[in-house]
Motif scaffolding. Sequence first.
Motif, mmCIF file in Angstrom:
data_model
loop_
_atom_site.group_PDB
_atom_site.id
_atom_site.type_symbol
_atom_site.label_atom_id
_atom_site.label_comp_id
_atom_site.label_asym_id
_atom_site.label_seq_id
_atom_site.Cartn_x
_atom_site.Cartn_y
_atom_site.Cartn_z
ATOM 1 N N SER A 71 -57.766 1.377 23.702
ATOM 2 C CA SER A 71 -59.192 1.579 23.517
ATOM 3 C C SER A 71 -59.562 1.244 22.085
ATOM 4 N N GLY A 115 -56.407 10.242 25.666
ATOM 5 C CA GLY A 115 -56.915 10.800 26.908
ATOM 6 C C GLY A 115 -56.108 10.356 28.106
ATOM 7 N N ARG A 117 -56.629 8.972 32.257
ATOM 8 C CA ARG A 117 -57.478 8.475 33.325
ATOM 9 C C ARG A 117 -56.633 8.295 34.580
ATOM 10 N N TYR A 119 -57.307 6.964 39.003
ATOM 11 C CA TYR A 119 -58.261 6.638 40.054
ATOM 12 C C TYR A 119 -57.747 7.232 41.352
ATOM 13 N N GLU A 132 -60.430 17.544 39.948
ATOM 14 C CA GLU A 132 -61.562 18.302 39.410
ATOM 15 C C GLU A 132 -61.142 19.705 38.999
ATOM 16 N N MET A 136 -60.679 17.413 35.183
ATOM 17 C CA MET A 136 -61.062 16.002 35.104
ATOM 18 C C MET A 136 -62.416 15.852 35.791
ATOM 19 N N ASN A 137 -63.157 14.819 35.377
ATOM 20 C CA ASN A 137 -64.443 14.577 36.017
ATOM 21 C C ASN A 137 -64.562 13.118 36.415
ATOM 22 N N GLN A 138 -65.493 12.873 37.324
ATOM 23 C CA GLN A 138 -65.796 11.493 37.688
ATOM 24 C C GLN A 138 -66.755 10.973 36.639
ATOM 25 N N GLU A 139 -66.229 10.215 35.720
ATOM 26 C CA GLU A 139 -67.020 9.714 34.602
ATOM 27 C C GLU A 139 -68.081 8.752 35.089
ATOM 28 N N HIS A 140 -68.796 8.213 34.178
ATOM 29 C CA HIS A 140 -69.911 7.332 34.493
ATOM 30 C C HIS A 140 -69.491 5.888 34.763
ATOM 31 N N TYR A 141 -68.195 5.592 34.662
ATOM 32 C CA TYR A 141 -67.723 4.242 34.936
ATOM 33 C C TYR A 141 -67.397 4.081 36.414
#
Length: 148
Positions: A71, A115, A117, A119, A132, A136-141
Motif C-alpha cells: 500500500s 492491516g 484483508r 474476501y 464480522e 472486520m467490516n465490509q469496506e467501501h471497496y
Amino acid sequence: MVIRQATLNDHKTLVDFQLAMAHETEGIELHRPTVEKGVAAVLNNSTKGNYYVAEINGQVVSSLLTTFEWSDWRNGTILWIQSVYVMPDFRRKGVYRSMYAHIKEKVMQTDDLNGIRLYADKTNAAAQKTYEKLGMNQEHYVMFEWMK
C-alpha cells in the motif's frame, strides 16, 4: 491449540484442505497436481506468502494462507488471508478465531504491516458473520477480478 507457520511436512495436508475447501465452498474440483505445485511454491518461497496451521493434540485441523499487498497510501503491507479451511469436526469451536488472532497479533507487532484483508464468496453468509464477529467490516471497496 497451537498456531504455527506451516512447513514442507504439512504439504499433503494443505493440498487436501485446498481441494476440500474448493469443493465445499464453490463446488469446484481442482486439479490436484496443480494445487500440489501451488502449495509447494509458497512453502518453498515465502515471498509468495505464508501458510499457517492450527494443531490440536498434534493433528493439523485448519490452515490459512497470507499473501501480501503493498500500500503506497500506508507505506506498508496489507496481509490478505486466503484459502481458509477448518476440518468439519472442528468448526464453530474457535479455531479460526484463534488463527485470526495470531495473524492480527503479527500485524500489531510488526511496524511495516498495516492491516488484514480477505474476501468471501457473496453467498457464504456463515463466513461473513464470522468475519464480522471478529471486528472486520465490509469496506467501501468492491472487488473485481479477471482470471485467465
